[in-house]
Every structure is written in structure tokens, then in C-alpha cells.
Design an enzyme around this catalytic site. Structure first.
Site, short mmCIF file in Angstrom:
data_model
loop_
_atom_site.label_atom_id
_atom_site.label_comp_id
_atom_site.label_asym_id
_atom_site.label_seq_id
_atom_site.Cartn_x
_atom_site.Cartn_y
_atom_site.Cartn_z
N LEU A 239 0.83 -1.20 0.00
CA LEU A 239 0.00 0.00 0.00
C LEU A 239 0.87 1.25 0.00
O LEU A 239 1.74 1.41 0.87
CB LEU A 239 -0.90 0.02 1.24
CG LEU A 239 -1.87 -1.17 1.39
CD1 LEU A 239 -2.61 -1.09 2.71
CD2 LEU A 239 -2.86 -1.22 0.23
N GLU A 240 0.61 2.12 -0.95
CA GLU A 240 1.33 3.40 -1.01
C GLU A 240 0.26 4.48 -1.00
O GLU A 240 -0.40 4.72 -2.00
CB GLU A 240 2.18 3.42 -2.29
CG GLU A 240 3.35 4.33 -2.18
CD GLU A 240 3.09 5.66 -2.83
OE1 GLU A 240 2.63 6.57 -2.09
OE2 GLU A 240 3.35 5.81 -4.03
#
Ligand code: UN1
EC number: 1.2.1.3
Length: 517
Positions: free
Chosen positions: A255-256
Site C-alpha cells: 500500500l502506497e
């Protein structure tokens, strides 16, 4: 004379073939919203799930291709991107309004990523590990995870996807990629460059779909066991949902997410340099990077001087047509403009706007002689006097708005820097190494700049955040290999008998009572 705009017709590509569309989306040019850049056939959840099944089939053979050969494919992708750099950058500028020089930089970031990973094809090292018993050998191998479903934002419509696609493919995975709708043409162009490098059909699939259909398609694919890694770049809110969904299937997503990136300015800072850094990270890309500057936390002794210079620089900054030499062009898309207008309502009476007019650039509110006609152009905004309990201080405000607050001690600055609970990027301006290292240690961010802006990370350092910015996953460089491979441990006993670990181990007896005279 400008060339007449061309409307491209694009659809999803699954297994090397155009896939069915359920509806149409128009991707427009945010600098001239009446111009349609691409008419995009949008797929539904069924097509997304089908793409994952196709990918799963293709992955089996792809994983058998020797890693150095896969590395050669990555090398070809890099060459193709380099040879098409200008057309790709022009398309990015046309579709999301990123100034051309920056768009070229974005394309460069793909080439850098390919440069790094083409060699990884000849490394992808495992280890030989000593055994506690004779005639036994221990090894580790990196295995591909299988199929990666990658969902990306459109503010970096080609570079950030390449951070997933390149290492995922190199490691022997197949990919189903869902680009942002409003950057679909750029995504499609990147897909074609990857395909031209000779990737077998089905190894990389591109699916255009809206958020809801993608989510349903992903849910189904996870249930069917056709997705083994999810990569997501976007808001913290959606990231939470994607992470939850992956978690239910015992997977950890990469997840960014968002950021509220702080810049601390110490009394000993070079203020000119700090102003330059704040201007670029606050308003470059119209403040629409996940690494964009959120709040300047400036020491009270230099606050007035910094603010005066910063406000002056922002007032003078050129906002305009993205094919010109400007600091920023329009916002990415109408959706982002609407959301940004909402952030502007968070400015309260105790705040002081020091940058001039706020809101849309129009004939009645021009910027120098630029009237912003037909485009989603906004004045850059600097808000002084933000307080730790203001929404402006606590929440990400994707777009050209920067808050300013003050501090007395470095500990207080670090506390303020961490308070919003994000943890992507951060920056400190100081001429004292002790401040830099104390800040590094105390700040919760995954990335720390010293005397540099919060944005503009290089493509071979670990990229990623903590807290609301992500779940600790890291992209780029060798660190991303842990996202796209799983370690396999192997032991091989060639003693010809069953040697039991921890039990059949030779013991060497020490004399622990021994003391020097
Ligand atoms: C993003 O906005 O999602 O560090 C990524 C930077 C760029 C990447 C930003 N290299 O600002």
C-alpha cells in the site's frame, strides 16, 4: 499552431486481446477540459476477474523463463520507453496536465527502474546457509508470488505503475493492472511499450474499470485464488479497504497511500534554500504528489523572514499551460478540482492567507496575465497560523495548499511533524548534523530529506510510508523484491540417515569456569 487534439479509442487488453467494455469514460485534458484525450471502454468486475484467471494461466510459463532472460525483456522495455520518451511525456502532459519537463522526468523514472531491475535478472540471489549437521545443505530461493493485481493513481500515471510492473514481471509474476480512469491513455501507451518488448500474452493485462467494479472484481479473484499480491497506490481511505480485503484472504497488500508531509525549518537553516524546497514540494505538480509538502513547521525566530520570502516566491510562481515553462499546470481532473475546493473551505478566520488570491484562476482572478480559460487552474495558497487541531494541519490536502506553523524546540517540531499520523515523506532544513540525525530518529516518516524538498525521491531507494501512509511495505530498489517474491527454504540431507535438527547436533563442551589470572 497547436495540433488538433486526437481522441484515442482504447479498451482493456486481456491475454493480448481487446476485452469487452460495459460503458464508456471520457478522459479529458485538464488544461482544456472540452478536449477529450481518450474515449475509454470501461470493463466490469467480470472482466477484471477473467483477467486474473488469464494471468494465472500465463504466469506458469513466464515463471519458467530464466530470470536473466526476463531481465533482458526489462532491458527492452527500458529501451522502448527511452526511445518513446517524448511522445509518452507529451501524452502525460496532455492527459493530466503535468508540466512537460516534469513529465519527461517521470518517464525517466521508468527507465531508471528498468536499469535497476534488468541486472536483478542476473542476481535475484538466494543463499546457501550452513547446516547444524554434517552432510546437509541449506538453501533459500526467491519464488514469484503468482499474480499481482495492481491499482494505481493517475498523478504519476506511468512512473509509479512501473515501480510495480517492472519488479513484479522480473520476478516471474503475471500482472493485472488497473490504471486511473482519468489517466487511461497514458496507461494504455505504457502497456503497449511493455507489450512491444515481447512479453507473452496474458503476462501483463491492463483493465480499465471504475473503483467499484475493480473492487468487486478483485474480491472475486481473491476468492477464486487467482490473485496473490495486491498493489495499491491511492488514498488512505481506499487503501484501508483494499488492505482489509487482502487481509481477509491472508495476504498483505503493498500500500502506497497519502501523506501530510512536514518540512521543519531550524533557526540555522539556509532560508533561501528552504524557500526553494518549499516552493517545489508544495506547488510543483500543483501539490498533487503523495510526497508533496503539507505543513511547514518553522522555528519561531525565523518564521517572519521565511514567510515573507516564501509568500513572495509563491506570488511570483508561474502557473499556466503545462507545455510551457511553468511551476505548475492545472489540477489532474475535475474530481480533484472539486475536492481541492472543499479543502479551501477549511481555511478559518484564525488563519492568514499570505499568497494572494485563492481558488480558480479566471479572467476575474488572473495570475499575472494568465486567465486559465477552459482549464482546471488554481492559485497556489499558503496559509499561516495553522494549529495542531485544524483539519488543514491534520489531513492530506491533495492540491496547491501549504500550511505554516511554528515551534520552539526540535522535540516540539518532531511531535508536530508526527501528529497527523501519516508517515510518508519529511524534510528538515538545518546546518547542524545533530539536528538532522535527531529528526531522522524521531520522525515517523519512511523517507527523510535533509536540506531538500519532501518530494523527488530517487527510484532505487525504498519508497513507502507508515501509519496512514501505508502498512510498512516498501517499493523500489532491492526492497520491493520482498513484495513480489516469497522466500522458500530448502534443506538437503545427503548423509544417508535421518539427522534430527536440534537433537542430533554435535556438542562441543566449553570450560565456562575458566577465568584469566
Ligand atoms: C507519488 O506521488 O505517488 O518522490 C509518487 C517523488 C516521486 C514519486 C511520487 N518520485 O515525489
Amino acid at each position: 499552431m497547436r495540433r488538433a487534439p486526437v481522441t484515442r479509442q482504447i479498451v482493456s487488453v486481456v491475454g493480448g486481446k481487446d476485452a469487452a467494455s460495459a460503458s464508456t469514460y471520457q478522459s479529458t485534458n485538464p488544461a482544456r477540459t472540452r478536449e477529450v484525450v481518450a474515449s475509454v471502454g470501461m470493463a466490469d468486475a467480470d472482466t477484471f476477474a477473467a483477467a486474473c484467471r488469464t494471468a494465472k494461466e500465463a504466469q506458469r510459463e513466464w515463471a519458467k523463463v530464466p530470470a536473466p532472460v526476463r531481465g533482458r525483456v526489462i532491458a527492452s522495455i527500458g529501451r522502448l520507453v527511452e526511445a518513446n520518451a517524448e511522445s509518452l511525456a507529451r501524452l502525460v502532459t496532455e492527459e493530466i496536465g503535468k508540466p512537460y519537463a516534469e513529465a519527461l522526468g517521470e518517464v525517466r523514472e521508468i527507465v531508471d527502474t528498468c536499469d535497476f531491475f534488468l541486472g536483478e535478472g542476473r542476481r535475484l540471489y538466494g543463499q546457501t546457509v550452513p547446516s547444524e549437521m554434517p552432510d546437509k545443505n541449506l538453501f533459500t530461493f526467491r519464488n514469484p508470488v503468482g499474480v499481482a493485481a495492481v491499482i494505481t493513481a493517475g498523478n504519476f500515471p506511468v512512473a509509479v505503475p512501473s515501480w510495480y510492473l517492472v519488479p513484479a514481471l522480473l520476478c516471474g509474476n503475471a500482472v493485472v493492472w488497473k490504471p486511473a480512469e482519468y489517466a487511461a491513455a497514458s496507461g494504455h501507451a505504457l502497456y503497449r511499450l511493455f507489450a512491444a518488448a515481447g512479453l507473452p500474452d496474458g503476462v501483463l493485462n491492463v483493465v480499465f474499470a471504475d473503483g467499484a467494479e475493480t473492487f468487486r472484481g478483485l474480491e472475486r479473484a481473491l476468492e477464486e485464488g487467482t490473485v496473490h499480491k495486491v498493489g495499491f497506490t491511492g488514498s488512505s481511505e481506499v487503501g484501508r479497504k483494499v488492505g482489509e480485503l487482502a487481509g481477509r484472504h491472508l495476504q498483505s497488500a503493498c500500500l502506497e497511500l497519502g501523506g501530510k508531509n512536514p518540512m521543519v525549518i531550524m533557526p540555522d537553516a539556509d532560508l533561501e534554500l528552504a524557500v526553494e524546497g518549499a516552493l517545489f514540494s508544495g506547488f510543483g505538480t500543483a501539490g498533487q504528489r503523495c510526497t508533496s509538502l503539507g505543513t511547514v513547521i518553522v522555528h519561531e525566530s525565523v518564521h517572519d523572514e521565511f514567510l515573507r520570502r516564501f509568500a513572495e516566491a509563491v506570488r511570483a510562481a508561474r502557473i499556466g499551460e503545462p507545455d510551457q515553462d511553468v511551476l505548475a499546470g492545472p489540477l489532474l481532473d475535475q474530481k480533484f478540482a472539486d475536492r481541492y475546493e472543499e479543502y479551501l473551505t477549511w481555511i478559518q478566520p484564525h488563519h492568514r492567507v499570505v499568497s494572494g488570491p485563492t481558488g480558480r484562476v479566471t479572467e476575474d482572478s488572473p495570475r499575472q496575465d494568465f486567465t486559465g480559460e477552459g482549464g482546471l487552474y488554481y492559485h497556489p495558497v499558503v496559509v499561516d497560523g495553522v494549529r495542531p487541531d485544524d483539519r488543514l494541519f491534520l489531513e492530506e490536502t491533495f492540491g496547491p495548499i501549504v500550511g505554516v506553523t511554528t515551534f520552539r524546540t526540535l522535540d516540539e517540531a518532531i511531535e508536530l511533524a508526527n501528529l497527523p499520523g501519516y508517515g510518508l515523506s519529511s524534510s528538515i532544513y538545518t546546518t547542524d548534523a545533530r539536528n538532522a540525525f535527531r529528526f531522522r530518529e524521531g520522525v515517523s516518516a519512511g523517507m527523510v530529506s535533509v536540506n531538500n524538498s519532501t518530494s523527488g525521491a530517487e527510484a532505487h531507494l525504498p519508497f513507502g510510508g507508515n501509519g496512514k501512509s501505508g502498512n510498512g511495505s516498501r517499493q523500489s530498489g532491492m526492497w520491493v523484491l520482498d513484495q513480489f517474491t516469497r522466500w522458500q527454504a530448502m534443506n538437503w540431507d545427503h548423509s544417508g540417515r535421518l539427522q534430527k535438527a536440534q537433537m542430533d547436533v554435535a556438542d562441543i563442551t566449553p570450560d565456562l569456569d575458566f577465568r584469566l589470572p
